[in-house]
Write a protein that holds these residues in place. Structure first.
Motif, mmCIF file in Angstrom:
data_model
loop_
_atom_site.group_PDB
_atom_site.id
_atom_site.type_symbol
_atom_site.label_atom_id
_atom_site.label_comp_id
_atom_site.label_asym_id
_atom_site.label_seq_id
_atom_site.Cartn_x
_atom_site.Cartn_y
_atom_site.Cartn_z
ATOM 1 N N UNK A 50 18.322 -21.639 -16.405
ATOM 2 C CA UNK A 50 17.276 -22.585 -16.827
ATOM 3 C C UNK A 50 16.902 -23.604 -15.763
ATOM 4 N N UNK A 51 17.702 -23.705 -14.691
ATOM 5 C CA UNK A 51 17.360 -24.624 -13.612
ATOM 6 C C UNK A 51 16.544 -23.931 -12.534
ATOM 7 N N UNK A 53 17.340 -21.484 -10.520
ATOM 8 C CA UNK A 53 18.082 -21.294 -9.276
ATOM 9 C C UNK A 53 18.775 -19.939 -9.284
ATOM 10 N N UNK A 64 25.562 -16.551 -17.376
ATOM 11 C CA UNK A 64 26.102 -17.765 -16.761
ATOM 12 C C UNK A 64 25.278 -18.189 -15.560
ATOM 13 N N UNK A 65 25.255 -19.486 -15.299
ATOM 14 C CA UNK A 65 24.750 -19.998 -14.037
ATOM 15 C C UNK A 65 25.841 -20.866 -13.425
ATOM 16 N N UNK A 66 25.583 -21.346 -12.237
ATOM 17 C CA UNK A 66 26.535 -22.147 -11.441
ATOM 18 C C UNK A 66 27.615 -21.257 -10.802
ATOM 19 N N UNK B 109 29.735 -27.995 -13.930
ATOM 20 C CA UNK B 109 29.055 -27.945 -12.640
ATOM 21 C C UNK B 109 27.612 -28.417 -12.759
ATOM 22 N N UNK B 154 15.881 -29.267 -19.747
ATOM 23 C CA UNK B 154 16.818 -28.159 -19.926
ATOM 24 C C UNK B 154 17.877 -28.546 -20.961
#
Lengths: 215, 226
Positions: A50-51, A53, A64-66, B109, B154
């Motif tokens: 959602x960011x 990236x 998952x993100x990060x 994070x 978000x």
């Protein structure tokens, strides 16, 4: 549905995830995301990260993100010893130096990478040397601390290699490929430690993927 | 068991972050002040604990740690066992432990890499720069508030779907870690950026109502110069 990683291998954060998959020897699919055309900001990708990236990561229903969170997930599921979660003190030291990697090392390296690689190669522009110099100074201050630490211990968290060490490799890869690689010459233990990490088969494999992606 | 030691004043956000964890778990601790005016943070004793000369540092028996987020994780890993089972704040409460831990890690994070940089930049301009005799840079503030607004969009979507950031129906360290910087941010005129995000505001109100968080808020207020 198997494991999917979304994003270019040349991205430091994507590479961090790939090296963990290689470390545990799990099959995965690397799905390209065309960042120059803005694919990472479009709805299909935003549904995964959602960011907007990279990386995004999928294992079955789990999205998952990060990159560092993804890295830990992969290593835990793969039964890797790179987190030391069976030992309170050791896992604490891994956590400490993983935070240092993000807060001190990569935070100084990211602007340098952006100026020295992304701007000339992707945007056809010229690096802002003031930004580069400022961040090289920050990096050197961090390297002084690393040198002192690595003079006492073979690896950052202690005598054992961990995710804290390996997490540095993508940014170190770019540092070595930049005009500023000689910055580490003043720190012999840091230099030897980087060479040690780069000698790992998993790291070598992902570095090849990174180079291919940048070509 | 002798109390753990936290080096640094409660007024510092990263010290407060650790204090919230200790208070949540009812761990006995002692705060040892580090005198910034006397440059104690750059002296050899403190550098031996935190080689970057920052606060907090933390000591539990022979183990010395730095980096507040690493300290928090350690505190939960070690002291979780002595709490009543509702303090398992490194998981989101789901049955799949790997997934549950991964979601908390991811949102931890997000706090560190997406949320905090925006809030921190405003904090530096609004509080730190004037304290050092300078003038806040309104352009930097505006850009940072805009970045924060994008992050809050978000969060609003996330909190519309789940009660807490890491999913699941219980609070985790990922939620708690937002407290110290947000506490200060809410005292600034830019706090109005939160007004467009009702789910985020509700989540924040619930966080701040926790007894452990209230206690640390009082400590932060008491130790801030104002």
């Amino acid at each position: 549905m198997g494991i999917k990683v979304y994003g270019p291998a040349a991205s430091t954060n994507v590479a961090r995830v790939l090296v963990c998959l290689e470390e545990v020897g799990v099959e995965y699919e690397l799905v390209p995301v065309d960042m120059p055309s803005g694919e990472h900001k479009r709805p299909e990708h935003l549904a995964r990260n959602p960011f907007g990236q990279v990386p995004a990561f999928q294992d079955g229903d789990l999205m998952l993100s990060e990159s560092r969170a993804i890295a830990k997930y992969i290593l835990r599921k793969g039964g890797s010893q790179l987190l030391r979660e069976c030992n309170l003190s050791e896992s604490a030291m891994v956590d400490v130096w993983l935070e240092v990697e993000a807060a001190q090392f990569s935070s100084a390296m990211s602007p340098i990478i952006f100026q020295c690689f992304v701007i000339p190669v992707v945007m056809g522009g010229k690096p802002d040397m003031k930004v580069v110099e400022e961040n090289l100074e920050k990096l050197k201050k961090a390297l002084e601390v690393y040198e002192a630490r690595l003079s006492k211990f073979k690896y950052l968290a202690g005598e054992f290699v961990s995710l804290a060490d390996i997490s540095h490799f993508p940014t170190a890869h770019y540092l070595l490929g930049s005009p500023h690689a000689s910055a580490i010459d003043a720190y012999p233990h840091v230099k030897a430690w980087i060479a040690d990490i780069m000698a790992r088969p998993s790291v070598k494999k992902v570095r090849e993927l990174m180079k291919m992606a940048s070509a | 068991m002798s109390p753990v030691k936290v080096f640094g004043s409660a007024a510092f956000t990263n010290v407060a972050r650790v204090l919230v964890c200790l208070e949540e778990l009812g761990v006995e601790y002692e705060i040892v002040d580090v005198d910034f005016h006397a440059k104690e943070h750059k002296g050899p004793d403190h550098l031996a604990r935190n080689p970057f000369g920052q606060v907090p540092a933390f000591q539990d028996g022979d183990l010395v740690l730095f980096e507040s987020r690493a300290i928090c994780r350690y505190v939960f890993r070690k002291y979780m066992a002595t709490a009543d089972g509702t303090s398992n704040l490194l998981r989101n409460g789901g049955d799949d432990l790997a997934e549950s831990a991964a979601l908390v890690d991811a949102w931890l994070d997000v706090e560190a890499l997406q949320y905090e940089p925006a809030v921190h930049a405003v904090f530096v301009q609004h509080r730190v720069v004037p304290a050092l005799g300078g003038t806040p840079d309104e352009t930097v503030i505006a850009a940072s508030v805009e970045k924060l607004r994008q992050v809050l969009e978000v969060y609003e979507a996330r909190l519309a779907e789940y009660r807490y950031l890491a999913g699941g129906d219980r609070v985790s360290l990922a939620d708690l870690n937002h407290f110290p910087y947000t506490y200060y941010f809410m005292t600034m005129p830019y706090a109005s950026v939160f007004d467009s995000f009702p789910r985020v505001k509700a989540w924040w109100e619930e966080l701040v109502a926790r007894p452990a968080v209230q206690k640390v808020a009082r400590m932060m207020a008491d130790h801030s110069a104002g």
